[in-house]
Scaffold this active site. Structure first.
Site, mmCIF file in Angstrom:
data_model
loop_
_atom_site.group_PDB
_atom_site.id
_atom_site.type_symbol
_atom_site.label_atom_id
_atom_site.label_comp_id
_atom_site.label_asym_id
_atom_site.label_seq_id
_atom_site.Cartn_x
_atom_site.Cartn_y
_atom_site.Cartn_z
ATOM 1 N N GLU A 180 36.119 10.060 -12.790
ATOM 2 C CA GLU A 180 35.020 10.540 -12.255
ATOM 3 C C GLU A 180 34.202 9.233 -11.507
ATOM 4 O O GLU A 180 34.553 8.002 -12.042
ATOM 5 C CB GLU A 180 33.926 11.249 -13.153
ATOM 6 C CG GLU A 180 33.373 10.150 -14.330
ATOM 7 C CD GLU A 180 31.938 10.791 -14.649
ATOM 8 O OE1 GLU A 180 31.426 11.944 -14.079
ATOM 9 O OE2 GLU A 180 31.406 10.257 -15.772
ATOM 10 N N ARG A 230 29.958 3.182 -11.020
ATOM 11 C CA ARG A 230 31.103 2.875 -11.959
ATOM 12 C C ARG A 230 31.975 4.130 -11.653
ATOM 13 O O ARG A 230 31.931 5.154 -11.984
ATOM 14 C CB ARG A 230 30.434 2.898 -13.250
ATOM 15 C CG ARG A 230 31.925 2.232 -14.228
ATOM 16 C CD ARG A 230 31.549 2.315 -15.683
ATOM 17 N NE ARG A 230 31.905 3.595 -16.261
ATOM 18 C CZ ARG A 230 30.673 4.394 -17.108
ATOM 19 N NH1 ARG A 230 29.858 3.593 -17.412
ATOM 20 N NH2 ARG A 230 31.100 5.521 -17.453
ATOM 21 N N GLU A 236 26.427 15.297 -16.129
ATOM 22 C CA GLU A 236 26.696 13.970 -16.587
ATOM 23 C C GLU A 236 26.249 13.491 -18.219
ATOM 24 O O GLU A 236 25.364 14.053 -18.710
ATOM 25 C CB GLU A 236 25.697 12.852 -15.673
ATOM 26 C CG GLU A 236 26.063 13.307 -14.131
ATOM 27 C CD GLU A 236 27.507 12.982 -13.707
ATOM 28 O OE1 GLU A 236 28.293 12.114 -14.487
ATOM 29 O OE2 GLU A 236 27.955 13.566 -12.978
ATOM 30 N N GLY A 237 26.921 12.500 -18.388
ATOM 31 C CA GLY A 237 26.094 11.909 -19.948
ATOM 32 C C GLY A 237 27.063 12.149 -21.038
ATOM 33 O O GLY A 237 26.771 11.699 -22.230
ATOM 34 N N LYS A 274 30.385 16.315 -9.615
ATOM 35 C CA LYS A 274 31.894 16.763 -10.107
ATOM 36 C C LYS A 274 32.155 17.575 -8.633
ATOM 37 O O LYS A 274 33.583 17.610 -8.319
ATOM 38 C CB LYS A 274 32.127 17.209 -11.426
ATOM 39 C CG LYS A 274 31.620 15.997 -12.267
ATOM 40 C CD LYS A 274 31.800 16.317 -13.865
ATOM 41 C CE LYS A 274 31.744 15.127 -14.788
ATOM 42 N NZ LYS A 274 30.307 14.420 -14.724
ATOM 43 N N ARG A 316 36.456 1.794 -22.220
ATOM 44 C CA ARG A 316 35.919 2.319 -23.522
ATOM 45 C C ARG A 316 37.114 2.929 -24.298
ATOM 46 O O ARG A 316 38.185 3.638 -23.440
ATOM 47 C CB ARG A 316 35.078 3.562 -22.943
ATOM 48 C CG ARG A 316 33.605 3.025 -22.833
ATOM 49 C CD ARG A 316 32.979 4.033 -22.118
ATOM 50 N NE ARG A 316 33.571 4.710 -20.852
ATOM 51 C CZ ARG A 316 33.133 5.812 -20.348
ATOM 52 N NH1 ARG A 316 31.941 6.358 -20.727
ATOM 53 N NH2 ARG A 316 33.586 6.307 -19.319
ATOM 54 N N SER A 360 26.142 3.601 -17.402
ATOM 55 C CA SER A 360 25.834 2.814 -18.478
ATOM 56 C C SER A 360 26.806 1.531 -18.732
ATOM 57 O O SER A 360 28.019 1.355 -18.268
ATOM 58 C CB SER A 360 25.966 3.903 -19.750
ATOM 59 O OG SER A 360 27.293 4.639 -19.647
ATOM 60 N N ASN A 406 30.655 7.663 -10.984
ATOM 61 C CA ASN A 406 29.377 7.788 -11.567
ATOM 62 C C ASN A 406 28.134 6.968 -10.469
ATOM 63 O O ASN A 406 28.540 5.852 -10.189
ATOM 64 C CB ASN A 406 28.970 6.835 -12.796
ATOM 65 C CG ASN A 406 30.079 7.591 -13.829
ATOM 66 O OD1 ASN A 406 29.795 8.729 -14.373
ATOM 67 N ND2 ASN A 406 30.965 6.962 -14.268
ATOM 68 N N LYS A 456 34.722 21.676 -16.138
ATOM 69 C CA LYS A 456 33.877 20.695 -16.134
ATOM 70 C C LYS A 456 32.451 21.208 -15.485
ATOM 71 O O LYS A 456 32.804 21.789 -14.391
ATOM 72 C CB LYS A 456 34.159 19.282 -15.322
ATOM 73 C CG LYS A 456 35.337 18.446 -16.162
ATOM 74 C CD LYS A 456 35.245 17.090 -15.351
ATOM 75 C CE LYS A 456 36.223 16.376 -15.933
ATOM 76 N NZ LYS A 456 36.138 14.835 -15.420
HETATM 77 P P1 ADP Z 1 30.568 12.793 -18.011
HETATM 78 O O1 ADP Z 1 29.810 12.823 -16.511
HETATM 79 O O2 ADP Z 1 30.035 13.627 -19.106
HETATM 80 O O3 ADP Z 1 30.974 11.279 -18.439
HETATM 81 P P2 ADP Z 1 33.414 12.931 -17.307
HETATM 82 O O4 ADP Z 1 34.101 13.644 -16.454
HETATM 83 O O5 ADP Z 1 33.374 11.454 -17.304
HETATM 84 O O6 ADP Z 1 31.904 13.549 -17.782
HETATM 85 O O7 ADP Z 1 34.226 13.405 -18.749
HETATM 86 C C1 ADP Z 1 33.767 12.922 -19.895
HETATM 87 C C2 ADP Z 1 35.133 12.346 -21.055
HETATM 88 O O8 ADP Z 1 35.951 13.153 -21.116
HETATM 89 C C3 ADP Z 1 35.644 11.195 -20.380
HETATM 90 O O9 ADP Z 1 35.131 10.150 -20.558
HETATM 91 C C4 ADP Z 1 37.377 11.338 -20.769
HETATM 92 O O10 ADP Z 1 37.206 10.905 -22.075
HETATM 93 C C5 ADP Z 1 37.326 12.735 -20.757
HETATM 94 N N1 ADP Z 1 37.941 13.482 -19.725
HETATM 95 C C6 ADP Z 1 37.379 13.846 -18.448
HETATM 96 N N2 ADP Z 1 38.268 14.288 -17.755
HETATM 97 C C7 ADP Z 1 39.418 14.285 -18.382
HETATM 98 C C8 ADP Z 1 40.747 14.467 -17.528
HETATM 99 N N3 ADP Z 1 40.930 15.090 -16.349
HETATM 100 N N4 ADP Z 1 41.861 14.197 -18.673
HETATM 101 C C9 ADP Z 1 41.598 13.670 -19.770
HETATM 102 N N5 ADP Z 1 40.359 13.465 -20.102
HETATM 103 C C10 ADP Z 1 39.233 13.503 -19.660
HETATM 104 MG MG MG Z 2 31.889 9.876 -17.708
#
Ligand code: ADP
Ligand code: MG
Length: 458
Positions: free
Chosen positions: A148, A132, A351-352, A293, A434, A155, A150, A347
């Site tokens: 990102e 995803r 994940e998660g 990442k 979401r 999920s 996945n 970051k």
């Molecule tokens: P995870 O692997 O924990 O899902 P993500 O990279 O998807 O990590 O980040 C989790 C959440 O943080 C995302 O669903 C988003 O809501 C927010 N987020 C992540 N990166 C950004 C960004 N560059 N700008 C704004 N919000 C972000």
């Molecule tokens: Mg994510």
């Protein structure tokens, strides 16, 4: 950017009408299984079917410009292909993560399994990816930017389809009053397309007696945890994995993506055992690492995509989705992030949900790392913060609706199946929106930050 018309004018609908929508949404959710375990109920999660609650949802689909929807669908198979190519380049994976390995124990354990596979020349002939790719629409740059990719345990393909069908159903009934057309909510084949890809992987493995094994976190039913696989699993001379005497053709990981899933050496042993077998792994260790990442950040460097892709159009399409991504060994960007931390997200390799660092904490952590020395830098990446448009939504939790200002993240599923040189499936496979209140930084639904949603094309 086509400016999305607000479809939800809060003032337009009286409470009586909204309550009616809520009632219909709750009935539909109960009838169709758009439900989750209710943690306040004592026997929830131990007795199947007891203590269920409707899933947290947006009452109505959120507007999304059609051109960006098309763009996200179009790049899905290209990203699938990219993950596959990266997975074949063991050296790229090891080199890109070599510094991360020193700073992050979890990544280092995954890499250890990966290098064992490289040493033994283990080749994955049948490769199954259920991915995803997540995006936000950045208001500032008017572009669809990837949050990102996945590659493990993505999920909600099941809920994605359900929430779409709920919204379509509500619009079929109340669309006239709302001024909305149910046909503008795109159909969502996530559940069946992912199931189909798993079934086809099973077919490719070509052992009619073999099963599909879903690896879960402990205390879930009908499936195996990693610790159970360690006790009951065996890899035979010909590569066949058996668990409790049953041959396994496809292993799907609904766990294994966070350090919490490996509380002891048993879990790591199980992961290695599965990797050494001929079973189709979703994902293989290489697919898993390709979704980290750090790799995302490496791919955004000039010239790196060209290592994997030949087609210039495809490369341009991928690059267009890349936000600014940096490692922490770039002093210029560190300086900028300390000055303006609100423009960045920091970051770790996790994940998660719930792991990222925002706002003033970015500054504090960068200053701390400067004091404490170089090594730990490699555990993190920096990313441009994306600022999506804020819209009005009705959020529905615990049977009660709230009006709020929210932002959304579109996830597009992608399925990929390949046997040696033959690509059997490479497609976009439905979606999940979401939506979260705009004051929240993080976005996970299971983590309690966001609600499930679908899109209304405009
Ligand atoms: P995870 O692997 O924990 O899902 P993500 O990279 O998807 O990590 O980040 C989790 C959440 O943080 C995302 O669903 C988003 O809501 C927010 N987020 C992540 N990166 C950004 C960004 N560059 N700008 C704004 N919000 C972000
Ligand atoms: Mg994510």
């Amino acid at each position: 950017m086509e400016s999305p018309k607000p479809i939800l004018d809060f003032e337009k609908f009286d409470d009586g009408f909204v309550q009616k929508l809520v009632y219909d949404a709750l009935v539909w959710s109960s009838l169709h299984g758009l439900v989750v375990g209710d943690k306040t109920h004592q026997r929830s999660g131990t007795v199947p079917g007891v203590g269920m609650m409707h899933a947290p949802i947006a009452l109505l689909p959120t507007p999304f410009p059609e051109s960006y929807w098309n763009q996200a669908c179009e790049v899905a198979p290209i990203f699938n292909e990219l993950v596959d190519r990266i997975s074949l380049d063991g050296k790229f994976i090891q080199d890109s993560l070599s510094r991360t390995r020193k700073a992050d124990v979890f990544t280092s354990r995954l890499l250890e399994i990966h290098s064992k596979m490289l040493e033994s020349n283990k080749r994955e002939e049948i490769r199954l990816g259920l991915h995803r790719s997540d995006y936000m629409l950045d208001e500032e740059t008017k572009s669809l930017l990837q949050i990102e990719m996945n590659t493990i345990s993505c999920s909600f393909p099941g809920f994605g389809r359900l929430v779409t069908e709920l919204h379509q159903s509500l619009l079929r009934t109340h669309g006239d009053h709302l001024g909305l057309d149910s046909k503008r909510v795109p159909r969502n084949g996530s559940t069946s397309q992912f199931a189909d890809a798993m079934a086809k992987a099973w077919l490719e493995y070509n052992n009619p007696r073999a099963v599909v094994m879903v690896v879960v976190q402990p205390d879930e039913r009908n499936m195996k945890s990693l610790a159970e696989v360690e006790t009951e699993g065996r890899v035979h001379e010909d590569g066949t994995l058996t668990v409790a005497g049953q041959a396994v053709s496809v292993v799907y990981y609904r766990s294994g993506y966070t350090p919490r899933d490996y509380p002891s050496e048993s879990e790591w042993n199980a992961r290695l055992l599965i990797e050494q077998s001929s079973a189709v792994k979703c994902p293989s260790i290489a697919y898993h690492l390709a979704g980290t990442k750090k790799i995302q950040q490496e791919l955004a460097k000039p010239g790196v995509l060209e290592r994997f892709m030949d087609n210039k159009d495809d490369i341009a399409k991928l690059r267009k989705c890349f936000a600014g991504l940096w490692s922490l060994d770039d002093p210029e960007i560190i300086k900028k992030a300390i000055e303006k931390p609100e423009l960045f997200v920091m970051k770790p390799q996790r994940e998660g949900g719930g792991n990222n660092i925002y706002g003033d904490d970015v500054r504090e952590n960068l200053l701390r790392l400067q004091r404490e020395g170089e090594e730990e830098n490699a555990a993190y990446i920096l990313m441009q913060r994306i600022f999506p448009k804020v819209s009005n939504v009705f959020l529905l939790r615990d049977g009660v609706y709230h009006k709020d200002q929210a932002i959304s993240e579109l996830g597009v599923y992608g399925a990929y199946l390949r046997n040696k040189e033959r690509v059997i499936i490479n497609e976009h496979s439905g979606y999940l929106m979401r939506t979260k209140v705009s004051s929240s930084d993080e976005g996970g639904v299971a983590a309690g930050y966001a609600v499930l949603d679908s899109i209304y094309l405009n």
